[in-house]
Write a protein that holds these residues in place. Structure first.
Motif, short mmCIF file in Angstrom:
data_model
loop_
_atom_site.label_atom_id
_atom_site.label_comp_id
_atom_site.label_asym_id
_atom_site.label_seq_id
_atom_site.Cartn_x
_atom_site.Cartn_y
_atom_site.Cartn_z
N SER A 133 39.03 30.61 7.75
CA SER A 133 38.26 29.85 6.79
C SER A 133 37.79 30.74 5.63
O SER A 133 37.88 30.36 4.45
N ASP A 134 37.30 31.93 5.96
CA ASP A 134 36.82 32.85 4.92
C ASP A 134 37.96 33.31 4.02
O ASP A 134 37.79 33.41 2.79
N ASN A 162 40.69 31.69 3.33
CA ASN A 162 41.04 30.56 2.46
C ASN A 162 40.04 30.44 1.31
O ASN A 162 40.43 30.25 0.15
N ALA A 163 38.76 30.57 1.62
CA ALA A 163 37.72 30.41 0.60
C ALA A 163 37.74 31.55 -0.41
O ALA A 163 37.59 31.34 -1.62
N GLN A 164 37.92 32.78 0.07
CA GLN A 164 37.81 33.95 -0.80
C GLN A 164 39.10 34.25 -1.57
O GLN A 164 39.05 34.69 -2.72
#
Length: 264
Positions: free
Chosen positions: A184-185, A187-189
């Motif tokens: 998730s991180d 993908n976000a970053q």
């Protein structure tokens, strides 16, 4: 970002044909996390491998970032695959190489020079908080750490797309949460378009933006994860309703009364 257009994959064994993926069309937006869920044998892993053509479709096309992969020759396809990272169910690490060396392999295959390989591999391990394990061999790592090395290996080539085939099925529930948090991180970053195949709905609920439900090789339903919190929403298909349920329901049968043994 990813356009799967009327893709079918048919296998032939001993004169028998089997359709693993049946005329599937799916649009995956740039920067999103797409979940693909279904029971074993639904065709979801084959469809995932169709995206990077590790399994070439029998028919249809796969377009990634504007490039039709199904129209490419072998050399061009190998080059495009460097932009598509893949995380496997069982890690696929080489036991005789350190974590750093395992990550470097993907860069070596991409033709990256030794000095840049080392730098980028170390950066990738740092992203998954394993810089201190760079010199450790897989046999000295936990299941979660092995999967994080596999994630780092996939990230080292700086891909546009990350494909995840059952990324948490080989780890325990606590480690599952950790692995999903990293995905998730990332993908976000980094904005990497991510596709996750799984049979576990709790995995999809934790990270995905959209879920595609497969059954018998076909895409039978698709909906946004936000719909699950919408009052009155229910998947249209029976398998969709079954998969989103967190409960295990068994049919309670009356127990057979055992006769007491008689001593002779």
């Amino acid at each position: 970002m990813i356009s799967i257009r009327d893709v079918s994959t048919v296998f032939t064994t001993a004169g028998q044909t089997f359709t693993a993926v049946d005329a599937v069309s799916l649009e995956i937006p740039r920067g999103s996390i797409q979940g693909i869920i279904g029971f074993s044998g639904a065709g979801k892993s084959t469809l995932l491998r169709n995206i990077n053509l590790l399994e070439r479709p029998t028919s249809g096309s796969v377009v990634v970032d504007g490039t039709d992969l199904t129209a490419l020759g072998d050399e061009d396809l190998r080059r495009e695959r460097h932009q598509i990272g893949m995380i496997f169910q069982h890690f696929n690490l080489l036991n005789n190489r350190t974590a750093l060396q395992n990550v470097e392999l993907s860069l070596k295959f991409a033709g990256v020079g030794k000095k840049d390989r080392r730098r980028r591999a170390q950066e990738a391990l740092d992203i998954v908080d394993l810089a201190d394990k760079a010199s450790s061999y897989p046999g000295r790592l936990s299941g979660g750490q092995k999967q994080r090395v596999a994630i780092a290996r996939a990230l080292a080539t700086e891909p546009k797309v990350l494909l995840c085939d059952e990324p948490t099925s080989a780890v325990d529930p606590r480690t599952t949460a950790s692995v999903l948090q990293y995905l998730s991180d990332i993908n976000a970053q980094l904005g990497i378009t991510t596709v996750i195949v799984t049979h576990e709905m709790n995995v999809i609920k934790a990270v995905a933006d959209n879920v595609a439900v497969m059954e018998d090789g076909a895409l039978v339903e698709q909906f946004d994860l936000a719909d699950l919190s919408r009052p009155g929403f229910s998947p249209a298909t029976q398998i969709g309703r079954y998969l989103i349920s967190d409960d295990i329901t068994l049919e309670r049968r009356p127990r057979v009364q055992q006769k007491e043994a008689t001593l002779v």
